[in-house]
Design an enzyme around this catalytic site. Structure first.
Site, PDB file in Angstrom:
ATOM      1  N   GLY A 288       8.596  -8.372  -5.664  1.00 17.36           N
ATOM      2  CA  GLY A 288       9.595  -7.304  -5.744  1.00 17.36           C
ATOM      3  C   GLY A 288      10.976  -7.647  -5.201  1.00 17.36           C
TER       4      GLY A 288
ATOM      5  N   ASP B 192       7.561   0.507   3.183  1.00 16.80           N
ATOM      6  CA  ASP B 192       6.864   1.752   2.891  1.00 16.80           C
ATOM      7  C   ASP B 192       6.029   2.113   4.135  1.00 16.80           C
ATOM      8  OD1 ASP B 192       5.877   3.832   1.384  1.00 16.80           O
ATOM      9  OD2 ASP B 192       4.790   2.605  -0.044  1.00 16.80           O
TER      10      ASP B 192
ATOM     11  N   LYS C 139      11.664   3.692   3.059  1.00 12.87           N
ATOM     12  CA  LYS C 139      11.074   5.019   2.864  1.00 12.87           C
ATOM     13  C   LYS C 139      10.445   5.458   4.185  1.00 12.87           C
ATOM     14  CE  LYS C 139       9.094   5.701  -1.735  1.00 12.87           C
ATOM     15  NZ  LYS C 139       7.834   5.647  -2.503  1.00 12.87           N
TER      16      LYS C 139
ATOM     17  N   ASP D 258       8.039  -2.304  -9.173  1.00 13.43           N
ATOM     18  CA  ASP D 258       7.261  -2.137 -10.402  1.00 13.43           C
ATOM     19  C   ASP D 258       6.353  -0.922 -10.361  1.00 13.43           C
ATOM     20  OD1 ASP D 258       5.430  -3.254  -8.426  1.00 13.43           O
ATOM     21  OD2 ASP D 258       4.042  -3.557 -10.102  1.00 13.43           O
TER      22      ASP D 258
HETATM   23  C1  PRP Z   1       5.372  -3.891  -2.084  1.00 11.88           C
HETATM   24  C2  PRP Z   1       6.737  -4.195  -1.508  1.00 11.88           C
HETATM   25  C3  PRP Z   1       6.451  -4.528  -0.086  1.00 11.88           C
HETATM   26  C4  PRP Z   1       5.256  -3.673   0.234  1.00 11.88           C
HETATM   27  C5  PRP Z   1       5.707  -2.478   0.999  1.00 11.88           C
HETATM   28  O1  PRP Z   1       4.782  -5.087  -2.462  1.00 11.88           O
HETATM   29  O2  PRP Z   1       7.354  -5.259  -2.173  1.00 11.88           O
HETATM   30  O3  PRP Z   1       6.134  -5.883   0.085  1.00 11.88           O
HETATM   31  O4  PRP Z   1       4.667  -3.274  -1.007  1.00 11.88           O
HETATM   32  O5  PRP Z   1       4.629  -1.665   1.328  1.00 11.88           O
HETATM   33  P1  PRP Z   1       4.124  -1.399   2.799  1.00 11.88           P
HETATM   34  O6  PRP Z   1       5.305  -1.174   3.676  1.00 11.88           O
HETATM   35  O7  PRP Z   1       3.297  -0.150   2.616  1.00 11.88           O
HETATM   36  O8  PRP Z   1       3.287  -2.554   3.241  1.00 11.88           O
HETATM   37  P2  PRP Z   1       3.565  -5.211  -3.482  1.00 11.88           P
HETATM   38  O9  PRP Z   1       2.329  -5.535  -2.700  1.00 11.88           O
HETATM   39  O10 PRP Z   1       3.509  -4.009  -4.378  1.00 11.88           O
HETATM   40  O11 PRP Z   1       3.935  -6.525  -4.294  1.00 11.88           O
HETATM   41  P3  PRP Z   1       5.153  -6.819  -5.308  1.00 11.88           P
HETATM   42  O12 PRP Z   1       6.363  -7.074  -4.476  1.00 11.88           O
HETATM   43  O13 PRP Z   1       4.693  -8.038  -6.037  1.00 11.88           O
HETATM   44  O14 PRP Z   1       5.322  -5.620  -6.229  1.00 11.88           O
END
Ligand code: PRP
Length: 179
Positions: free
Chosen positions: A45, A104, A132, A160
């Site tokens: 991401g 998040d 967030k 995504d």
């Molecule tokens: C998403 C984002 C962060 C994480 C945040 O990654 O890029 O790394 O989640 O969430 P958290 O604070 O609840 O841990 P994801 O695992 O969806 O992978 P991506 O970046 O490949 O979409």
């Protein structure tokens, strides 16, 4: 605007403007340091934000990538994170800036910070395009935040849903019909 979106939350212009500001902040913070920082982007991401941000950091930075698996549902976090792709080079004694698209719950960051500490990083800071805070479950320090956003289902600029929408040049709220 992509037809699956309810609205654009942050425009491309706003992202560029804010990336410039953050790039300058990081430049000012590290310009007198002996060695410039290594930016570690968490796949996938953070890729568009990394690409935008580094244009405005006027230091001889290096970049590297890590990919970690999401934690298994529920309880205690950090043990459940697995490294899918590790760093290419040693970071021992180096200053690190982790680059994220969104913070998040904070669990990914918490775990990655621990991993980087164990690898011998001298300092660790975090820059994230989005924050967030309503969703936070563990406390993590994020030194550079692009935008604080409400608890809505956002996609675009790296973010995504089921691997789609990462290529949108803005951040938008996905319409209910599509998730
Ligand atoms: C998403 C984002 C962060 C994480 C945040 O990654 O890029 O790394 O989640 O969430 P958290 O604070 O609840 O841990 P994801 O695992 O969806 O992978 P991506 O970046 O490949 O979409």
């Amino acid at each position: 605007m992509h037809q699956h979106l309810e609205k654009v939350l942050i425009s491309e212009e706003e992202i560029v403007k804010r990336s410039k500001e953050l790039g300058k902040e990081i430049t000012d913070k590290y310009k007198d340091e002996k060695e410039p920082p290594i930016l570690i982007a968490l796949l996938k991401g953070s890729v568009p934000f990394l690409a935008e941000l580094i244009k405005y950091i006027e230091l001889d930075i290096e970049i590297d990538f890590m990919d970690v698996s999401s934690y298994g549902g529920g309880t205690e976090s950090t043990r459940d994170i697995r490294i899918l792709k590790d760093l290419d080079r040693s970071i021992k004694g180096r200053s690190i800036i982790i680059v994220e698209d969104i913070v998040d719950t904070g669990r990914t960051l918490q775990a990655v910070i621990k991993i980087l500490e164990n690898k011998g990083a001298s300092t660790i800071e975090v820059v994230s395009l989005l924050d967030k805070p309503e969703r936070r479950e563990v406390e993590v320090e994020v030194q550079y935040i692009g935008f604080e956003i409400p608890n809505e289902f956002v996609v675009g600029f790296g973010l995504d849903y089921a691997e789609k929408y990462r290529n949108l040049p803005y951040v938008g709220v996905l319409h209910r019909n599509y998730y």
